[in-house]
Design an enzyme around this catalytic site. Structure first.
Site, PDB file in Angstrom:
ATOM      1  CE  LYS B 103      -3.454   2.493   2.580  1.00  0.00           C
ATOM      2  NZ  LYS B 103      -3.590   2.984   3.957  1.00  0.00           N
ATOM      3  N   GLY B 164      -7.788   9.645   9.162  1.00  0.00           N
ATOM      4  CA  GLY B 164      -8.090   9.775  10.584  1.00  0.00           C
ATOM      5  C   GLY B 164      -9.092  10.872  10.913  1.00  0.00           C
ATOM      6  CB  ALA B 190      -8.063   8.184   4.102  1.00  0.00           C
ATOM      7  N   GLY B 191     -10.812   8.456   5.854  1.00  0.00           N
ATOM      8  CA  GLY B 191     -11.921   9.363   6.077  1.00  0.00           C
ATOM      9  C   GLY B 191     -13.175   8.725   6.634  1.00  0.00           C
TER      10      GLY B 191
END
Lengths: 69, 264
Positions: B103, B164, B190-191
């Site tokens: 990743k 985050g 993410a998010g």
């Protein structure tokens, strides 16, 4: 004869000839899964740890997996 | 429970099939046991790890020993800010975890954790050339995602909002467009703040969702992990089922004939 080798960003005065000796001197179990080593920006395969010689001024990174996202 | 061998709708990345479309991060849990229980509850088959300098003052139980046998570990290059550091981290990860998968994260701004896409594409191309299966964390920009697919990335991992942040999917229209146009699987990374964010991502056409903080920092991480797994599955099912079009005015669902009090 001892030499200064930079290990994980820290200068260490060590009497080690190879990557394997360095790991032992630093208390890292070479048989442990997940340990990986880079010497001067290039990965040293586990099979080569005993063969690859260290020289004064070398920069070594010793890493392992941690939690991550 | 889903039988991995009989799943009619598997997630396929670089030829590998997965029953679960949820990828879970292993960071920020209050304890190892909570993390392990959450991973089980999530149903995830792929979990992420970071690669960091070993502590020379002794080191604790290894993540590989804890989860290595049960999950595919996907190492990240989190925190790397240059192509050189990201590539070396990926190479060390390959040696450490015996996997070609990475990743790829290349952070361009420490405050927002936004990826540096110019460096990212360059690093991705180099790693693909070295035989890696590259899953890059990227912006939700269809052109950036296309460039990443063009250089050989196996999937793209656009952000819904900053890492985050728990802000969910800030631009759902963009994400849907991106999913429609992407040649490779799109994994929302993410998010995500709660289960509905994960379901929305799947409804918009994502192939999978990656979650870490929203599970690890929930009041009850194990229940949140289960909720995320269920939301991803529900969102996928809804996507395949096809949603009704939106309309501005009401349309009665009950029959309009035979109402009492009507004229005839």
């Amino acid at each position: 004869m001892s030499a200064v080798i930079r290990v994980n960003g820290e200068d260490r005065r060590l009497q080690v000839a190879t990557v394997m000796e360095l790991l032992r001197a630093e208390g890292v179990d070479p048989g442990r899964r997940g340990v990986a080593v880079a010497l001067n920006g290039a990965v040293v395969r586990r099979a080569d740890w005993s063969a690859v010689a260290l020289a004064p001024g070398d920069e070594v990174e010793i890493v392992k997996p941690f939690a991550g996202g | 429970m889903t039988d991995k061998t009989e799943n009619a709708d598997p997630l396929i990345i670089a030829g590998h099939r997965f029953a679960s479309r949820l990828i879970v991060g292993t960071a920020r849990f209050s304890s190892r046991q909570v993390m392990l229980d959450a991973l089980v509850a999530s149903g995830a088959e792929v979990v992420t790890a970071s690669i960091r300098r070993i502590s020379l003052e002794g080191y604790s139980e290894s993540l590989v020993d804890l989860v290595g046998g049960h999950y595919r570990l996907l190492p990240n290059t989190a925190g790397c800010a240059t192509v050189k550091d990201a590539v070396l981290t990926a190479q060390l990860a390959r040696e450490s975890l015996e996997t070609d998968w990475v990743k790829l994260e290349l952070i361009g701004d420490r405050e927002t954790l936004y990826p540096d896409v110019a460096e990212l594409i360059q690093a991705a191309e180099q790693l693909v050339g070295e035989g890696f299966t590259v899953l890059p964390y990227c912006t939700d920009d269809p052109v950036v995602c296309r460039r990443l697919a063009d250089v050989g990335c196996a999937a793209v991992m656009p952000l819904g909002s900053p890492i985050g942040s728990g802000m969910g999917i800030c631009n759902p229209y963009n994400l849907e467009l991106l999913c429609e146009r992407s040649a490779v699987p799109v994994i929302l990374d993410a998010g995500v703040g709660t289960a509905s964010d994960a379901a929305l991502a799947m409804e918009l056409g994502c192939a999978a969702v990656m979650v870490n903080t929203a599970i690890a920092q929930a009041n009850d991480p194990v229940n949140m992990a289960r909720a995320m797994g269920e939301a991803v599955a529900a969102g996928r099912r809804a996507r395949l089922a096809g949603r009704i079009p939106r309309r501005a005015y009401g349309q009665p669902s009950s029959p309009q004939l035979g109402l009492i009090g009507s004229g005839s």
